[in-house]
Motif scaffolding. Structure first.
Motif, PDB file in Angstrom:
ATOM      1  N   GLY A 123       0.810  -1.211   0.000  1.00 39.67           N
ATOM      2  CA  GLY A 123       0.000   0.000   0.000  1.00 39.67           C
ATOM      3  C   GLY A 123       0.844   1.262   0.000  1.00 39.67           C
ATOM      4  O   GLY A 123       0.346   2.345   0.304  1.00 39.67           O
ATOM      5  N   GLY A 124       2.120   1.113  -0.330  1.00 32.99           N
ATOM      6  CA  GLY A 124       2.991   2.274  -0.442  1.00 32.99           C
ATOM      7  C   GLY A 124       3.881   2.538   0.739  1.00 32.99           C
ATOM      8  O   GLY A 124       4.630   3.510   0.753  1.00 32.99           O
ATOM      9  N   GLY A 125       3.824   1.678   1.768  1.00 33.13           N
ATOM     10  CA  GLY A 125       4.642   1.899   2.947  1.00 33.13           C
ATOM     11  C   GLY A 125       6.128   1.845   2.647  1.00 33.13           C
ATOM     12  O   GLY A 125       6.574   1.132   1.750  1.00 33.13           O
ATOM     13  N   HIS A 126       6.905   2.598   3.423  1.00 31.47           N
ATOM     14  CA  HIS A 126       8.359   2.629   3.229  1.00 31.47           C
ATOM     15  C   HIS A 126       8.999   1.396   3.855  1.00 31.47           C
ATOM     16  O   HIS A 126       8.498   0.852   4.836  1.00 31.47           O
ATOM     17  N   ILE A 127      10.133   0.958   3.290  1.00 33.90           N
ATOM     18  CA  ILE A 127      10.775  -0.254   3.782  1.00 33.90           C
ATOM     19  C   ILE A 127      11.227  -0.142   5.238  1.00 33.90           C
ATOM     20  O   ILE A 127      11.348  -1.156   5.921  1.00 33.90           O
ATOM     21  N   GLY A 133      12.920  -3.992   7.989  1.00 36.22           N
ATOM     22  CA  GLY A 133      13.552  -2.680   7.983  1.00 36.22           C
ATOM     23  C   GLY A 133      13.878  -2.226   9.389  1.00 36.22           C
ATOM     24  O   GLY A 133      14.144  -3.031  10.282  1.00 36.22           O
ATOM     25  N   ALA A 134      13.853  -0.908   9.596  1.00 37.82           N
ATOM     26  CA  ALA A 134      14.202  -0.346  10.895  1.00 37.82           C
ATOM     27  C   ALA A 134      13.308  -0.873  12.004  1.00 37.82           C
ATOM     28  O   ALA A 134      13.754  -1.086  13.141  1.00 37.82           O
ATOM     29  N   VAL A 135      12.039  -1.084  11.682  1.00 35.66           N
ATOM     30  CA  VAL A 135      11.087  -1.617  12.661  1.00 35.66           C
ATOM     31  C   VAL A 135      11.547  -2.978  13.174  1.00 35.66           C
ATOM     32  O   VAL A 135      11.497  -3.275  14.373  1.00 35.66           O
ATOM     33  N   GLY A 136      11.997  -3.820  12.228  1.00 34.88           N
ATOM     34  CA  GLY A 136      12.476  -5.146  12.621  1.00 34.88           C
ATOM     35  C   GLY A 136      13.731  -5.074  13.467  1.00 34.88           C
ATOM     36  O   GLY A 136      13.879  -5.812  14.454  1.00 34.88           O
ATOM     37  N   PHE A 137      14.646  -4.177  13.112  1.00 38.08           N
ATOM     38  CA  PHE A 137      15.876  -4.044  13.883  1.00 38.08           C
ATOM     39  C   PHE A 137      15.596  -3.559  15.305  1.00 38.08           C
ATOM     40  O   PHE A 137      16.363  -3.857  16.225  1.00 38.08           O
ATOM     41  N   ARG A 138      14.520  -2.825  15.477  1.00 35.89           N
ATOM     42  CA  ARG A 138      14.151  -2.371  16.820  1.00 35.89           C
ATOM     43  C   ARG A 138      13.392  -3.463  17.573  1.00 35.89           C
ATOM     44  O   ARG A 138      13.108  -3.320  18.766  1.00 35.89           O
ATOM     45  N   GLN A 175       3.946   7.374   3.352  1.00 31.62           N
ATOM     46  CA  GLN A 175       4.278   6.295   2.431  1.00 31.62           C
ATOM     47  C   GLN A 175       5.351   6.697   1.422  1.00 31.62           C
ATOM     48  O   GLN A 175       5.736   7.860   1.331  1.00 31.62           O
ATOM     49  N   SER A 176       5.787   5.697   0.653  1.00 33.77           N
ATOM     50  CA  SER A 176       6.687   5.933  -0.468  1.00 33.77           C
ATOM     51  C   SER A 176       5.922   6.068  -1.775  1.00 33.77           C
ATOM     52  O   SER A 176       6.453   6.595  -2.750  1.00 33.77           O
ATOM     53  N   VAL A 177       4.729   5.543  -1.814  1.00 36.27           N
ATOM     54  CA  VAL A 177       3.802   5.808  -2.922  1.00 36.27           C
ATOM     55  C   VAL A 177       2.643   6.554  -2.293  1.00 36.27           C
ATOM     56  O   VAL A 177       1.813   5.981  -1.600  1.00 36.27           O
ATOM     57  N   PHE A 178       2.599   7.836  -2.514  1.00 29.69           N
ATOM     58  CA  PHE A 178       1.813   8.755  -1.702  1.00 29.69           C
ATOM     59  C   PHE A 178       1.009   9.649  -2.638  1.00 29.69           C
ATOM     60  O   PHE A 178       1.416  10.762  -2.946  1.00 29.69           O
ATOM     61  N   LEU A 179      -0.142   9.162  -3.091  1.00 28.05           N
ATOM     62  CA  LEU A 179      -0.912   9.925  -4.073  1.00 28.05           C
ATOM     63  C   LEU A 179      -1.780  10.994  -3.421  1.00 28.05           C
ATOM     64  O   LEU A 179      -1.938  12.084  -3.969  1.00 28.05           O
ATOM     65  N   PHE A 180      -2.360  10.648  -2.278  1.00 29.72           N
ATOM     66  CA  PHE A 180      -3.339  11.532  -1.649  1.00 29.72           C
ATOM     67  C   PHE A 180      -3.022  11.708  -0.159  1.00 29.72           C
ATOM     68  O   PHE A 180      -2.402  10.839   0.457  1.00 29.72           O
ATOM     69  N   TYR A 200       4.469  10.854  11.331  1.00 31.68           N
ATOM     70  CA  TYR A 200       4.110  10.989   9.912  1.00 31.68           C
ATOM     71  C   TYR A 200       5.395  11.062   9.101  1.00 31.68           C
ATOM     72  O   TYR A 200       6.157  12.032   9.217  1.00 31.68           O
ATOM     73  N   ASP A 201       5.671  10.036   8.310  1.00 32.58           N
ATOM     74  CA  ASP A 201       6.846  10.010   7.440  1.00 32.58           C
ATOM     75  C   ASP A 201       6.525  10.816   6.182  1.00 32.58           C
ATOM     76  O   ASP A 201       5.839  10.348   5.288  1.00 32.58           O
ATOM     77  N   ALA A 202       7.070  12.024   6.122  1.00 30.25           N
ATOM     78  CA  ALA A 202       6.747  12.956   5.034  1.00 30.25           C
ATOM     79  C   ALA A 202       7.856  13.034   3.997  1.00 30.25           C
ATOM     80  O   ALA A 202       7.912  14.001   3.227  1.00 30.25           O
ATOM     81  N   ALA A 203       8.731  12.033   3.952  1.00 30.87           N
ATOM     82  CA  ALA A 203       9.891  12.116   3.072  1.00 30.87           C
ATOM     83  C   ALA A 203       9.519  12.539   1.660  1.00 30.87           C
ATOM     84  O   ALA A 203      10.143  13.427   1.075  1.00 30.87           O
ATOM     85  N   HIS A 204       8.492  11.904   1.092  1.00 36.18           N
ATOM     86  CA  HIS A 204       8.141  12.181  -0.289  1.00 36.18           C
ATOM     87  C   HIS A 204       7.450  13.529  -0.468  1.00 36.18           C
ATOM     88  O   HIS A 204       7.611  14.179  -1.502  1.00 36.18           O
TER      89      HIS A 204
END
Length: 433
Positions: A123-127, A133-138, A175-180, A200-204
């Motif tokens: 659904g566009g979530g970042h790795i 990812g980072a979640v798993g390492f934590r 997300q990394s695919v962030f249309l709306f 809120y991950d606003a990278a994009h």
């Protein structure tokens, strides 16, 4: 003949030659990767300064190293510019990347074994929010928000139900695919009721937020914004954390940054970020508006030409990004490679109905308009771009002919825009003589 001391000079020159070729390749290509951009001349200057060779552990005026008296003033100014751009109480410009920003926040607000809620990868979530990812390492457990493909967004009712059941310590959005925009307003009461820290991950979309053309997460229920600084915000590859929260929580964030997840914070990139923030305060609104206009135009034109552009119900996108199902055109891998052979650069991408195992050959491609907008594309240029893509993928015209057409078209865009000063994009800056 080389001196003994210069026996590896040829290897260094070989690397240099490849770097020059890389610049030339992008000069002749149309860049549509949604996670990339180019910097302004003044921001690029910062990367070449002595700042890049120095250390500054800790916070300004409380360093562990000497020699930071000027660095402290720079960092104070970068922080002030970030507060002004995002209308925020707190800004930390030290993270090295968006993922590093996310790691610092996870370090601050969670402990191993905690459960957090996140968008799904498909659904566009970042790795960094994935189990590997980072979640798993934590050492965290994740629950994914349900996704509405028709709306190309998380499902509000399903997400409210999940949040009430899980009561996560941290609710992660972006997300990394962030249309709306994320429906934070609709979720706010529930998030406050269960007491989750909202990140809120606003990278994009950071540049769109700063340009006041997307949503305003801090006014809609988020307490912390994380992000990288080189996508719709056209700065260096660096990170940032922004907060509208309590002093106690912000101190946890700062400790999560240092000593939690980094030591030195790449002072030249931080200075380049400061220049970018200043430029965005002047030019960001106009830039963000044109990015979105270009993305919506491209979505509409590609749809007319026969592509299955997702999000049509809501105008294809309200950001810089488009998601396109190309499963009937050979799949994401094949389409991305065909376009690359014709000097159009984008990436294959999972779509919401893809299994994560399809990540190397997904149904979709992802397109971003931020970099082409940065070099001057307007709506008429975007329509020509759509025709080029159609000629390559649908009409299957000769790749060599199409590559030449792409190079000719791209050659007319010769200036970085929405910034201080003038600069020809993709030129190689030569220092070694």
């Amino acid at each position: 003949m080389l001196n003994k001391s210069d026996e590896f000079l040829e290897d260094a020159l070989f690397i240099r030659e490849l770097a020059m070729k890389h610049n030339k390749f992008f000069e002749e290509s149309i860049p549509l990767i949604a996670s990339e951009n180019i910097m302004s001349p003044m921001a690029m200057e910062m990367l070449l300064t002595d700042l890049g060779f120095r250390y500054a552990e800790g916070l300004p005026h409380k360093r562990y190293y000497q020699g930071n008296q000027i660095v402290d003033i720079i960092e104070d100014k970068v922080t002030d510019l970030g507060r002004a751009l995002f209308n925020a109480k707190y800004v930390d410009p030290r993270p090295l990347s968006g993922t590093n920003s996310n790691m610092a926040v996870l370090y601050a607000f969670t402990k191993p074994g905690d459960t957090i809620t996140t968008p799904a990868l498909s659904g566009g979530g970042h790795i960094s929010s994935a189990p590997f990812g980072a979640v798993g390492f934590r050492g965290l457990k994740t629950l994914n928000y349900p996704f509405d493909v028709d709306e190309m967004n998380i499902n509000v009712d399903g997400t409210i139900k999940l949040l009430k059941q899980a009561k996560p310590k941290l609710a992660w959005f972006g997300q990394s695919v962030f249309l709306f925009p994320t429906p934070l307003k609709e979720l706010r009461d529930t998030l406050e009721e269960i007491g989750s820290t909202v990140v809120y991950d606003a990278a994009h979309v950071l540049g769109l937020i700063g340009g006041k053309q997307f949503q305003d997460p801090l006014r809609e229920g988020a307490q912390i914004i994380t992000g990288s600084t080189h996508k719709t915000l056209p700065g260096p590859q660096h990170g940032i954390i922004i907060g509208e929260t309590t002093e106690e929580k912000w101190k946890k964030v700062q400790r999560g940054v240092f000593p939690g997840t980094l030591s030195n914070h790449h002072l030249n990139a931080m200075a380049a970020l400061g220049v970018t923030l200043a430029e965005h305060l002047d030019y960001g609104e106009a830039y963000a508006k044109q990015i979105i206009k270009n993305a919506q135009t491209l979505g509409s034109e590609l749809s007319k030409l026969g592509f299955n552009v997702l999000g049509e119900k809501n105008g294809f996108t309200k950001s810089h990004t488009l998601a396109i199902d190309v499963s009937k055109n050979g799949g994401g891998k094949e389409v991305a490679e065909k376009l690359e052979s014709c000097n159009i650069i984008l990436n294959k991408n999972l779509l919401p109905y893809d299994d994560n195992k399809k990540s190397m050959n997904p149904s979709g491609i992802r397109i971003g308009t931020q970099e082409v907008t940065r070099i001057g594309f307007k709506e008429a240029d975007i329509k020509e771009l759509a025709e080029l893509i159609s000629d390559i993928i649908i009409k299957k015209k000769d790749p060599e002919v199409m590559a030449e057409k792409v190079r000719d078209f791209k050659s007319t865009f010769n200036e970085v825009q929405y910034c201080f000063g003038k600069f020809k994009p993709y030129q190689y800056i030569e220092l070694f003589k």
